[in-house]
Scaffold this active site. Structure first.
Site, PDB file in Angstrom:
ATOM      1  N   TYR A   1      -3.543  -7.365  -9.051  1.00 55.25           N
ATOM      2  CA  TYR A   1      -3.066  -8.595  -8.413  1.00 55.25           C
ATOM      3  C   TYR A   1      -1.549  -8.701  -8.268  1.00 55.25           C
ATOM      4  O   TYR A   1      -1.065  -9.432  -7.405  1.00 55.25           O
ATOM      5  CB  TYR A   1      -3.569  -9.813  -9.195  1.00 55.25           C
ATOM      6  CG  TYR A   1      -5.058  -9.999  -9.122  1.00 55.25           C
ATOM      7  CD1 TYR A   1      -5.684 -10.333  -7.921  1.00 55.25           C
ATOM      8  CD2 TYR A   1      -5.854  -9.824 -10.253  1.00 55.25           C
ATOM      9  CE1 TYR A   1      -7.054 -10.500  -7.855  1.00 55.25           C
ATOM     10  CE2 TYR A   1      -7.230  -9.991 -10.193  1.00 55.25           C
ATOM     11  CZ  TYR A   1      -7.824 -10.329  -8.988  1.00 55.25           C
ATOM     12  OH  TYR A   1      -9.180 -10.489  -8.927  1.00 55.25           O
TER      13      TYR A   1
ATOM     14  N   ALA B   1       4.337 -15.723  -6.253  1.00 53.33           N
ATOM     15  CA  ALA B   1       4.148 -15.108  -7.564  1.00 53.33           C
ATOM     16  C   ALA B   1       5.111 -13.947  -7.797  1.00 53.33           C
ATOM     17  O   ALA B   1       5.672 -13.812  -8.893  1.00 53.33           O
ATOM     18  CB  ALA B   1       2.698 -14.639  -7.699  1.00 53.33           C
TER      19      ALA B   1
ATOM     20  N   LYS C   1      -1.095 -28.218   2.070  1.00 50.54           N
ATOM     21  CA  LYS C   1      -0.185 -27.240   2.701  1.00 50.54           C
ATOM     22  C   LYS C   1      -0.879 -25.915   2.940  1.00 50.54           C
ATOM     23  O   LYS C   1      -0.522 -25.177   3.866  1.00 50.54           O
ATOM     24  CB  LYS C   1       1.085 -27.087   1.870  1.00 50.54           C
ATOM     25  CG  LYS C   1       0.913 -26.491   0.483  1.00 50.54           C
ATOM     26  CD  LYS C   1       0.976 -24.988   0.435  1.00 50.54           C
ATOM     27  CE  LYS C   1       0.666 -24.431  -0.948  1.00 50.54           C
ATOM     28  NZ  LYS C   1       0.697 -22.966  -0.991  1.00 50.54           N
TER      29      LYS C   1
ATOM     30  N   THR D   1       5.307 -21.944   2.430  1.00 55.55           N
ATOM     31  CA  THR D   1       4.017 -21.357   2.788  1.00 55.55           C
ATOM     32  C   THR D   1       3.851 -21.190   4.286  1.00 55.55           C
ATOM     33  O   THR D   1       3.165 -20.268   4.738  1.00 55.55           O
ATOM     34  CB  THR D   1       2.874 -22.224   2.224  1.00 55.55           C
ATOM     35  OG1 THR D   1       3.124 -22.463   0.842  1.00 55.55           O
ATOM     36  CG2 THR D   1       1.533 -21.540   2.366  1.00 55.55           C
TER      37      THR D   1
ATOM     38  N   SER E   1       2.684 -15.538   2.224  1.00 59.30           N
ATOM     39  CA  SER E   1       1.667 -16.529   1.889  1.00 59.30           C
ATOM     40  C   SER E   1       0.291 -16.018   2.280  1.00 59.30           C
ATOM     41  O   SER E   1       0.071 -15.558   3.401  1.00 59.30           O
ATOM     42  CB  SER E   1       1.952 -17.838   2.640  1.00 59.30           C
ATOM     43  OG  SER E   1       0.785 -18.615   2.766  1.00 59.30           O
ATOM     44  N   ARG E   2      -0.670 -16.113   1.356  1.00 58.07           N
ATOM     45  CA  ARG E   2      -2.039 -15.664   1.644  1.00 58.07           C
ATOM     46  C   ARG E   2      -2.633 -16.450   2.799  1.00 58.07           C
ATOM     47  O   ARG E   2      -3.337 -15.901   3.654  1.00 58.07           O
ATOM     48  CB  ARG E   2      -2.915 -15.849   0.410  1.00 58.07           C
ATOM     49  CG  ARG E   2      -2.430 -15.162  -0.830  1.00 58.07           C
ATOM     50  CD  ARG E   2      -3.215 -15.629  -2.043  1.00 58.07           C
ATOM     51  NE  ARG E   2      -2.640 -15.152  -3.280  1.00 58.07           N
ATOM     52  CZ  ARG E   2      -3.088 -15.470  -4.482  1.00 58.07           C
ATOM     53  NH1 ARG E   2      -4.135 -16.267  -4.603  1.00 58.07           N
ATOM     54  NH2 ARG E   2      -2.510 -14.999  -5.567  1.00 58.07           N
TER      55      ARG E   2
ATOM     56  N   VAL F   1      -7.493 -14.840  -3.072  1.00 57.45           N
ATOM     57  CA  VAL F   1      -8.172 -15.960  -2.435  1.00 57.45           C
ATOM     58  C   VAL F   1      -7.180 -16.777  -1.616  1.00 57.45           C
ATOM     59  O   VAL F   1      -6.127 -17.179  -2.124  1.00 57.45           O
ATOM     60  CB  VAL F   1      -8.838 -16.869  -3.484  1.00 57.45           C
ATOM     61  CG1 VAL F   1      -9.482 -18.083  -2.824  1.00 57.45           C
ATOM     62  CG2 VAL F   1      -9.860 -16.089  -4.289  1.00 57.45           C
TER      63      VAL F   1
ATOM     64  N   GLU G   1      -6.862 -20.189  -0.511  1.00 56.09           N
ATOM     65  CA  GLU G   1      -7.517 -21.446  -0.870  1.00 56.09           C
ATOM     66  C   GLU G   1      -7.741 -22.370   0.331  1.00 56.09           C
ATOM     67  O   GLU G   1      -8.643 -23.202   0.333  1.00 56.09           O
ATOM     68  CB  GLU G   1      -6.689 -22.187  -1.927  1.00 56.09           C
ATOM     69  CG  GLU G   1      -6.520 -21.451  -3.243  1.00 56.09           C
ATOM     70  CD  GLU G   1      -7.688 -21.662  -4.200  1.00 56.09           C
ATOM     71  OE1 GLU G   1      -8.796 -22.007  -3.739  1.00 56.09           O
ATOM     72  OE2 GLU G   1      -7.485 -21.476  -5.406  1.00 56.09           O
TER      73      GLU G   1
END
Length: 334
Positions: free
Chosen positions: A54, A142, A193, A250, A256-257, A281, A283
């Site tokens: 991760y 992260a 967001k 974001t 950003s995922r 994930v 979200e």
């Protein structure tokens, strides 16, 4: 009675964000136990001091201990809940009997429970009723946090003494929690967001231009604020780090995922294929329909979030959703 220092931090979830927060807590001098769902992740952290699945390539403090045993984490002085939002009820339910009454529990998951439409604080109130809830949220990738780059976040807690103790426990010069008491505002900003970031990603993937991205971000923030105020959040919280700050971050980077997922959708890729190739994930996918349902219950208009929900549930194509937004009647800005 003075609040005792929080010297042992338990972190629930060893994804990228949970691992980054473990790194921060260790740098702050705390004893850190990190719960991982995957045995191979726990083994990698304990043996190699890396989370290659991760958060690859970033060395971790050798004092961080990882485990797959929830009971080994749950009895610590304070807990950070960093599992995916849709798994929060299951995970906290499993650890409930090990959590001591009065334990501060900071919710770091950003989402709304799809099955019930409940906020994460509502879920924790049901599963950990004797814990003291807090929300940790704000603009924070992260990798930036794990690498020690300067970051500021909101830490919301209704109990000032516990909130201050949490700030002292995890705050360091490069990771700056700003204390607040508005839990609803702090958690709602981080949840909505993610949905808006999918929309901004679609704008980028469809090459609709920087002007469209700016307009969508601003109008999206108006939607977030309308819903937040309707739920009892404070406008100043929504305009702070956990709301506007997180939205800016974001919606502006494929790091950003959610934004990168939206960009892939905008490029014409299939949602199921995008999700299948990821280990992390996004979200916003599950949160989008939950946000729309919540807004409708409170008579709040959120057309951008509705468009994203329609796309991720297969009710509308990307082009139809964009066309629907552009065909809306002209109106006053406020």
């Amino acid at each position: 009675m003075a609040q005792k220092p929080l010297s042992h931090i338990g972190i629930i979830g060893a994804g990228a964000w949970g691992t980054a927060l473990a790194a921060v807590a260790a740098r702050a001098g705390r004893k850190v136990t990190l719960w991982a769902y995957e045995p191979e992740v726990a083994d990698s952290i304990n043996r190699q001091h890396l989370n290659e699945l991760y958060l690859p390539g970033i060395p971790l403090d050798t004092s961080i201990r990882a485990t797959t045993d929830l009971s080994a984490v749950s009895a610590n002085d304070a807990l950070l809940l960093v599992c995916p939002a849709q798994a929060l009820r299951s995970v906290t339910g499993s650890m409930a009997r090990h959590v001591k009454p009065g334990t501060p529990v900071a919710i770091c998951a950003k989402g709304i429970e799809q099955a019930t439409g409940k906020l994460m604080t509502e879920v924790v109130a049901e599963t950990l009723p004797e814990a003291v809830p807090a929300v940790l949220s704000g603009p924070s990738f992260a990798a930036d946090v794990a690498n020690g780059l300067p970051t500021a976040v909101t830490l919301a807690c209704a109990d000032d003494a516990l909130g201050e103790a949490l700030v002292e426990a995890i705050g360091i010069p490069a990771f700056r929690p700003y204390l607040a008491s508005d839990l609803i505002g702090a958690e709602l900003g981080g949840s909505v967001k993610n949905v808006l970031a999918i929309a901004c990603g679609i704008v980028e993937g469809r090459k609709l231009g920087a002007s469209a991205a700016a307009a969508l971000t601003a109008r999206g923030f108006a939607e977030l604020t309308r819903l937040g105020v309707a739920l009892g959040a404070r406008a100043e919280t929504l305009g702070g780090l956990s709301g506007l700050g997180d939205l800016i971050l974001t919606c502006g980077s494929r790091q950003s995922r959610n934004m990168s997922l939206g960009a892939a959708l905008g490029e014409g890729r299939d949602l199921a294929e995008i999700i299948a190739e990821r280990v992390t994930v996004a979200e916003g996918v599950a949160t989008a329909p939950a946000v729309v349902a919540l807004a409708r219950r409170h008579n709040v208009e959120m057309p951008i979030c509705e468009a994203v929900a329609a796309i991720v549930t297969g009710e509308a194509s990307v082009d139809d959703a964009i066309g629907g937004l552009l065909a809306r009647p002209f109106k006053r800005e406020a």
